[in-house]
Design an enzyme around this catalytic site. Structure first.
Site, mmCIF file in Angstrom:
data_model
loop_
_atom_site.group_PDB
_atom_site.id
_atom_site.type_symbol
_atom_site.label_atom_id
_atom_site.label_comp_id
_atom_site.label_asym_id
_atom_site.label_seq_id
_atom_site.Cartn_x
_atom_site.Cartn_y
_atom_site.Cartn_z
ATOM 1 N N HIS A 1 41.655 44.943 41.131
ATOM 2 C CA HIS A 1 41.518 44.837 39.632
ATOM 3 C C HIS A 1 39.614 43.731 38.817
ATOM 4 O O HIS A 1 39.602 42.861 39.907
ATOM 5 C CB HIS A 1 42.860 43.940 39.233
ATOM 6 C CG HIS A 1 44.300 44.576 39.546
ATOM 7 N ND1 HIS A 1 45.121 44.175 39.365
ATOM 8 C CD2 HIS A 1 43.337 45.773 39.102
ATOM 9 C CE1 HIS A 1 46.381 44.343 39.244
ATOM 10 N NE2 HIS A 1 45.572 46.175 38.887
ATOM 11 N N ASP B 1 46.669 38.046 44.913
ATOM 12 C CA ASP B 1 47.553 37.910 43.484
ATOM 13 C C ASP B 1 49.417 38.888 43.854
ATOM 14 O O ASP B 1 49.958 38.968 43.640
ATOM 15 C CB ASP B 1 47.386 39.209 42.537
ATOM 16 C CG ASP B 1 46.523 38.711 41.155
ATOM 17 O OD1 ASP B 1 45.885 37.326 41.430
ATOM 18 O OD2 ASP B 1 46.336 38.786 40.399
ATOM 19 N N HIS C 1 45.586 32.726 40.513
ATOM 20 C CA HIS C 1 45.421 31.896 39.193
ATOM 21 C C HIS C 1 47.255 30.842 38.561
ATOM 22 O O HIS C 1 47.512 30.460 40.078
ATOM 23 C CB HIS C 1 46.790 33.222 38.418
ATOM 24 C CG HIS C 1 46.185 34.641 38.294
ATOM 25 N ND1 HIS C 1 45.167 34.537 37.080
ATOM 26 C CD2 HIS C 1 45.654 35.318 38.844
ATOM 27 C CE1 HIS C 1 44.499 36.044 37.432
ATOM 28 N NE2 HIS C 1 44.830 36.766 38.408
ATOM 29 N N HIS D 1 51.119 44.746 44.330
ATOM 30 C CA HIS D 1 50.788 44.455 42.833
ATOM 31 C C HIS D 1 49.761 45.852 42.936
ATOM 32 O O HIS D 1 49.895 46.136 41.887
ATOM 33 C CB HIS D 1 49.770 42.902 44.015
ATOM 34 C CG HIS D 1 49.611 42.478 41.992
ATOM 35 N ND1 HIS D 1 50.101 42.319 41.222
ATOM 36 C CD2 HIS D 1 47.680 42.414 42.388
ATOM 37 C CE1 HIS D 1 48.904 41.989 40.067
ATOM 38 N NE2 HIS D 1 47.501 42.331 40.485
ATOM 39 N N HIS E 1 42.007 43.108 46.348
ATOM 40 C CA HIS E 1 42.471 44.076 45.415
ATOM 41 C C HIS E 1 41.135 44.628 43.845
ATOM 42 O O HIS E 1 39.738 43.945 44.092
ATOM 43 C CB HIS E 1 42.989 44.059 44.982
ATOM 44 C CG HIS E 1 43.492 43.322 44.040
ATOM 45 N ND1 HIS E 1 43.796 41.767 44.139
ATOM 46 C CD2 HIS E 1 44.231 43.265 42.330
ATOM 47 C CE1 HIS E 1 44.143 40.519 43.379
ATOM 48 N NE2 HIS E 1 44.876 41.905 41.728
ATOM 49 N N ASP F 1 39.150 41.351 37.122
ATOM 50 C CA ASP F 1 39.204 39.578 37.538
ATOM 51 C C ASP F 1 39.658 39.427 38.857
ATOM 52 O O ASP F 1 39.679 38.357 39.235
ATOM 53 C CB ASP F 1 40.700 39.133 36.837
ATOM 54 C CG ASP F 1 41.287 39.346 37.028
ATOM 55 O OD1 ASP F 1 42.014 40.397 37.820
ATOM 56 O OD2 ASP F 1 42.438 38.472 37.090
ATOM 57 N N HIS F 2 38.857 40.157 39.556
ATOM 58 C CA HIS F 2 39.097 39.751 41.499
ATOM 59 C C HIS F 2 37.689 40.328 41.987
ATOM 60 O O HIS F 2 37.295 40.199 43.037
ATOM 61 C CB HIS F 2 40.030 40.623 42.272
ATOM 62 C CG HIS F 2 41.852 39.835 40.984
ATOM 63 N ND1 HIS F 2 41.900 38.930 42.094
ATOM 64 C CD2 HIS F 2 42.434 39.800 40.275
ATOM 65 C CE1 HIS F 2 42.539 38.087 42.172
ATOM 66 N NE2 HIS F 2 43.564 38.453 40.574
#
Length: 253
Positions: free
Chosen positions: A58, A132, A170, A113, A56, A60-61
């Site tokens: 975000h 996530d 995570h 998400h 996805h 941090d991805h």
């Protein structure tokens, strides 16, 4: 078939995943949370990166896409939403297949998400990379989706074989376990939570998990069974899930 998985911590609570198809020697990274850490691990392993597989958009991805591609020449694959923040070479969606040497990843839509969130499932090795959407004893917040969408996504993952190894992005498990114990008195959950707390005290990861373990103890997958205790007897399953998710969003323990 044989897929080697190398997992390592990065950022504050993310996991990085590098995978290698044993037959061809080609490697991929699942998401790009920390470009420096990923490139460092590739160097230590001596693996040749062919693909970046985003789940996805975000940061941090997908935030490390450009730097890792510049260093390795890897092709970037992911859902269309990744283009919001990062380069993307190949757009994939539900029903598509991504090949890494002899390894074939089926692409699943698991939105909620984020609206376009996807997962990658290697059926031959029973391995799923879920970003996530599903966590050990938890699930992702619904930043963009609605409860019915997220519930459907979780049910799609829950339909995979019980032995499927689930790699979530995570290390949230200790906090998830504390919340789970506040809404579910199942003895199996209590025993698992004790194991998790002990593992984290030793500095051990709680990822991967399995579909079977999550179906047995994850309060988000068990939401319909918890509905009576939430005052929702007879409610649709996605409403029971929504109530559990709202309780977790407000949990202070």
């Amino acid at each position: 078939m044989a897929l080697d998985v190398h997992q390592f911590p990065c950022l504050s609570d993310n996991y990085g995943f590098l995978v290698r198809d044993a037959a061809s020697g080609l490697a991929a990274c699942i998401d790009t949370p920390d470009a420096g850490a990923i490139l460092g691990e590739l160097d230590k392993l001596g693996w040749k990166l062919a693909l970046i597989l985003n789940t996805h958009w975000h940061p941090d991805h997908a935030g490390g896409n450009a730097e890792i591609q510049a260093a390795t020449g890897a092709q970037i694959v992911g859902p269309a939403e990744v283009r919001r923040i990062a380069p993307l070479d190949r757009e994939v969606a539900d029903g598509d297949t991504v090949e890494l040497g002899d390894t074939r990843f089926a692409v699943f839509e698991v939105g909620g998400h984020t609206l376009g969130h996807i997962a990658y499932y290697d059926a031959a090795d029973d391995i799923a990379f879920v970003g996530d959407t599903l966590f050990t004893l938890g699930c992702g917040r619904m930043f963009e989706g609605k409860p019915d969408q997220m519930w459907a996504s979780l049910q799609r993952l829950a339909a995979l074989p019980d032995e499927t190894q689930v790699y979530c992005a995570h290390e949230y498990t200790a906090a998830n376990a504390r919340f789970a114990l506040s809404v579910d008195g199942d003895p199996g959950l209590k025993a698992r939570a004790e194991q998790i707390f002990a593992a984290r005290e030793r500095g051990e990861p709680t990822v991967p998990t399995t579909i079977g373990l999550e179906k047995a103890t994850n309060p988000f997958l068990r939401a319909p069974l918890l509905a009576p205790g939430l005052g929702l007897s007879g409610a649709p399953d996605h409403e029971a899930f929504a109530a559990v998710r709202a309780a977790k969003d407000n949990f202070k323990g």
